[in-house]
Design a protein around this motif. Structure first.
Motif, mmCIF file in Angstrom:
data_model
loop_
_atom_site.group_PDB
_atom_site.id
_atom_site.type_symbol
_atom_site.label_atom_id
_atom_site.label_comp_id
_atom_site.label_asym_id
_atom_site.label_seq_id
_atom_site.Cartn_x
_atom_site.Cartn_y
_atom_site.Cartn_z
ATOM 1 N N GLY A 39 17.112 -7.416 9.581
ATOM 2 C CA GLY A 39 17.778 -7.720 10.883
ATOM 3 C C GLY A 39 18.132 -6.516 11.677
ATOM 4 O O GLY A 39 18.814 -6.387 12.523
ATOM 5 N N GLY A 40 17.900 -5.386 10.941
ATOM 6 C CA GLY A 40 18.380 -4.226 11.247
ATOM 7 C C GLY A 40 16.922 -3.240 11.809
ATOM 8 O O GLY A 40 16.535 -3.708 12.716
ATOM 9 N N THR A 41 17.052 -2.092 11.226
ATOM 10 C CA THR A 41 15.930 -1.204 11.567
ATOM 11 C C THR A 41 14.636 -1.839 11.618
ATOM 12 O O THR A 41 13.699 -1.792 12.639
ATOM 13 C CB THR A 41 15.999 0.132 10.831
ATOM 14 N N THR A 42 14.320 -2.757 10.716
ATOM 15 C CA THR A 42 12.807 -3.173 10.189
ATOM 16 C C THR A 42 12.483 -4.084 11.569
ATOM 17 O O THR A 42 11.300 -3.982 12.057
ATOM 18 C CB THR A 42 13.112 -4.225 9.185
ATOM 19 N N SER A 43 13.527 -5.091 12.009
ATOM 20 C CA SER A 43 13.203 -5.919 13.230
ATOM 21 C C SER A 43 12.987 -5.134 14.532
ATOM 22 O O SER A 43 12.419 -5.803 15.497
ATOM 23 C CB SER A 43 14.063 -7.162 13.296
ATOM 24 N N HIS A 44 13.145 -3.878 14.412
ATOM 25 C CA HIS A 44 13.090 -3.135 15.859
ATOM 26 C C HIS A 44 12.184 -1.955 15.589
ATOM 27 O O HIS A 44 12.230 -0.981 16.254
ATOM 28 C CB HIS A 44 14.684 -2.572 15.975
ATOM 29 N N GLY A 45 11.195 -2.380 14.786
ATOM 30 C CA GLY A 45 10.161 -1.225 14.715
ATOM 31 C C GLY A 45 8.661 -1.756 15.359
ATOM 32 O O GLY A 45 8.724 -2.938 15.655
ATOM 33 N N GLU A 46 7.774 -1.073 15.354
ATOM 34 C CA GLU A 46 6.284 -1.377 15.804
ATOM 35 C C GLU A 46 5.439 -2.119 14.619
ATOM 36 O O GLU A 46 4.510 -2.492 14.768
ATOM 37 C CB GLU A 46 6.126 -0.329 16.368
ATOM 38 N N GLY A 47 6.011 -1.800 13.291
ATOM 39 C CA GLY A 47 4.922 -2.081 12.224
ATOM 40 C C GLY A 47 3.962 -1.174 11.838
ATOM 41 O O GLY A 47 2.854 -1.639 11.287
ATOM 42 N N ASN A 48 3.957 0.085 12.207
ATOM 43 C CA ASN A 48 2.913 1.095 11.806
ATOM 44 C C ASN A 48 2.772 1.292 10.410
ATOM 45 O O ASN A 48 3.645 1.544 9.764
ATOM 46 C CB ASN A 48 2.938 2.290 12.802
ATOM 47 N N LEU A 49 1.601 1.449 9.988
ATOM 48 C CA LEU A 49 1.244 1.880 8.632
ATOM 49 C C LEU A 49 0.047 3.066 9.038
ATOM 50 O O LEU A 49 -0.721 2.918 9.049
ATOM 51 C CB LEU A 49 0.244 0.768 7.804
ATOM 52 N N LEU A 50 0.760 4.166 9.040
ATOM 53 C CA LEU A 50 0.121 5.238 9.672
ATOM 54 C C LEU A 50 -0.043 6.665 8.678
ATOM 55 O O LEU A 50 0.860 6.880 7.893
ATOM 56 C CB LEU A 50 0.848 6.230 11.097
ATOM 57 N N VAL A 51 -1.517 7.168 8.804
ATOM 58 C CA VAL A 51 -1.672 8.452 7.979
ATOM 59 C C VAL A 51 -1.826 9.388 9.037
ATOM 60 O O VAL A 51 -1.667 10.710 8.804
ATOM 61 C CB VAL A 51 -2.873 8.186 7.038
ATOM 62 N N SER A 52 -2.344 9.147 10.448
ATOM 63 C CA SER A 52 -2.724 10.013 11.097
ATOM 64 C C SER A 52 -1.561 10.735 12.001
ATOM 65 O O SER A 52 -1.870 11.901 12.411
ATOM 66 C CB SER A 52 -3.152 9.085 12.595
ATOM 67 N N ASP A 53 -0.233 10.700 11.549
ATOM 68 C CA ASP A 53 0.516 11.467 12.073
ATOM 69 C C ASP A 53 1.601 12.376 11.221
ATOM 70 O O ASP A 53 2.345 13.192 11.253
ATOM 71 C CB ASP A 53 1.754 10.472 12.623
ATOM 72 N N LYS A 54 0.830 12.194 10.017
ATOM 73 C CA LYS A 54 1.490 13.060 8.856
ATOM 74 C C LYS A 54 0.683 14.269 8.364
ATOM 75 O O LYS A 54 -0.572 14.283 8.135
ATOM 76 C CB LYS A 54 1.645 12.255 7.688
ATOM 77 N N ALA A 55 1.273 15.466 8.339
ATOM 78 C CA ALA A 55 0.784 16.671 7.989
ATOM 79 C C ALA A 55 0.398 16.615 6.355
ATOM 80 O O ALA A 55 1.266 16.112 5.579
ATOM 81 C CB ALA A 55 1.594 17.882 8.167
ATOM 82 N N PRO A 56 -0.543 17.465 5.833
ATOM 83 C CA PRO A 56 -0.809 17.444 4.320
ATOM 84 C C PRO A 56 0.501 17.831 3.772
ATOM 85 O O PRO A 56 1.398 18.663 4.073
ATOM 86 C CB PRO A 56 -1.641 18.627 4.165
ATOM 87 N N GLY A 57 0.645 16.951 2.738
ATOM 88 C CA GLY A 57 1.969 17.210 1.826
ATOM 89 C C GLY A 57 2.292 15.947 1.052
ATOM 90 O O GLY A 57 1.752 14.992 1.076
ATOM 91 N N ALA A 58 3.566 16.041 0.542
ATOM 92 C CA ALA A 58 4.019 14.879 -0.267
ATOM 93 C C ALA A 58 3.984 13.377 0.624
ATOM 94 O O ALA A 58 3.684 12.589 0.356
ATOM 95 C CB ALA A 58 5.118 15.224 -0.682
#
Length: 388
Positions: A39-58
């Motif tokens: 009911g909080g942050t989860t329901s107000h997101g877009e549901g993205n499962l992204l690797v494209s926006d993350k720089a190399p690292g952990a």
């Protein structure tokens, strides 16, 4: 059952994923949420499962781990209950990142090359290839990169599928229950206080998202997780107009910006039902949930530069939510060095949907003494951005 009692604070997607992973491992799990599941942050997101926006690292390693896990986890849930898994609406549709300026193209190309060196699948697109993949996209594209590993879920559906699976494996849920304090004995947390009761625990996992800072303060071990607000516009169904997740290359800069001032970038994608989600914004306003027309207008303006056809779209609603923000833009996953038996799984900002299942796995691995499936040293609780 190993008999270890775990209280998970938060029934959003990260808390639900942790509850499922720990329940499957035989822990005795209770999930406590101040409101309702997802009911909080989860329901107000877009549901993205992204690797494209993350720089190399952990964080990229965690994202790649999570993207490998999502199909497997949902297949396991489908074996338990097909309807729950179907509600997650998993869609491995891929993403396209575009640049409309020469400077943006140079930055995007360098970013994609660094990701490819780290193992991410990338493909530079010609103008003809871009037009074939996204016919409605502007022709003013200087560079574009296709990321086939990017995917999407319906966030509330995915969280409820994870939580339902946890409950099926013995976890219990206490919704509408506010945690007001900790029970500490021998220097260790041994439970949480809720109105009129104490819930005993051998382990407490703080997965309260943007409320994790508040929750940790009540437990006596505050961490510097703050809310960062974002908004999304939703159109009436426009099937086929947007086929991938498409965003302007400046999105990565907006995510990584340290300023509390408004940051906007064009992020456009469709849902399985055909509606188009238009984002995105980032600003620090505490927990002020006011929808501001000027913010929505700035989002729409940038989206129209990418997809001029959206000028004819009917916007049927807008929503906003709070992301768990940490100054160094990295998740907080691991034990709290100040209060034994307290663990944290938060700080994912806008990536919590995607990173949830990987976070749950490495949390379970650390709790049980197994080597984590990806590097976790950058996520420690005792780093300056978290304990400042």
């Amino acid at each position: 059952m190993n008999g270890t009692r775990v209280v998970v604070l938060g029934a959003g997607v990260v808390g639900a994923a942790c509850a499922r992973e720990l329940s499957l491992a035989g822990f005795d799990v209770v999930v406590v949420d101040r409101g309702r599941p997802a009911g909080g942050t989860t329901s107000h997101g877009e549901g993205n499962l992204l690797v494209s926006d993350k720089a190399p690292g952990a964080e990229l390693a965690l994202a790649r781990l999570s993207n490998r896990l999502w199909p497997r986890v949902l297949a396991e849930i489908a074996a338990e209950g097909p309807r729950a898994a179907a509600a997650a609406e998993f869609d491995a549709k891929g993403g396209i990142v575009v640049a409309t300026t020469s400077a943006g193209a140079a930055a995007l190309t360098a970013f994609a090359e660094a990701q490819a060196a780290a193992g991410v699948v990338t493909k530079s697109l010609t103008a003809l290839e871009v037009a074939a993949l996204e016919p409605a996209l502007t022709r003013s594209v200087v560079a574009a990169v296709h990321y086939p590993e990017d995917a999407q879920v319906q966030p509330a559906g995915a969280a409820l599928a994870l939580l339902g699976s946890a409950l099926a494996h013995g976890a219990r849920l206490r919704a509408d229950t506010e945690v007001v304090g900790a029970v500490v004995a021998g220097g260790r947390i041994t439970g949480v206080r809720v109105p009129g009761a104490v819930i005993g625990a051998d382990v407490v996992v703080n997965a309260a998202g943007p409320w994790a800072g508040i929750a940790s303060g009540r437990l006596g071990a505050p961490i510097a997780v703050r809310p960062r607000r974002g908004e999304v516009l939703v159109t009436t169904p426009m099937p086929g107009v947007v086929r991938h997740k498409v965003y302007d290359a400046d999105y990565v800069g907006a995510v990584g910006a340290d300023s509390g001032e408004l940051q906007t970038s064009a992020v456009v994608e469709s849902t399985r039902g055909g509606t188009v989600l238009i984002g995105s914004s980032r600003r620090q306003v505490g927990f002020d949930d006011t929808l501001r027309p000027d913010v929505l207008g700035a989002i729409a303006e940038k989206a129209l530069r990418l997809f001029p056809a959206l000028a004819e779209a009917a916007v049927m609603r807008a929503y906003g939510g709070f992301r768990p923000y940490v100054d160094d833009h990295l998740p907080v996953v691991g034990p709290d060095p100040r209060l034994p038996n307290l663990w944290h799984a938060t700080g994912h900002e806008g990536a919590g949907i995607g990173l949830s299942v990987g976070t749950a796995l490495v949390l379970r691995e650390m709790l049980t003494g197994v080597a984590p499936s990806c590097p976790v040293e950058e996520f420690t609780v005792d780093r300056p951005a978290v304990l400042s």
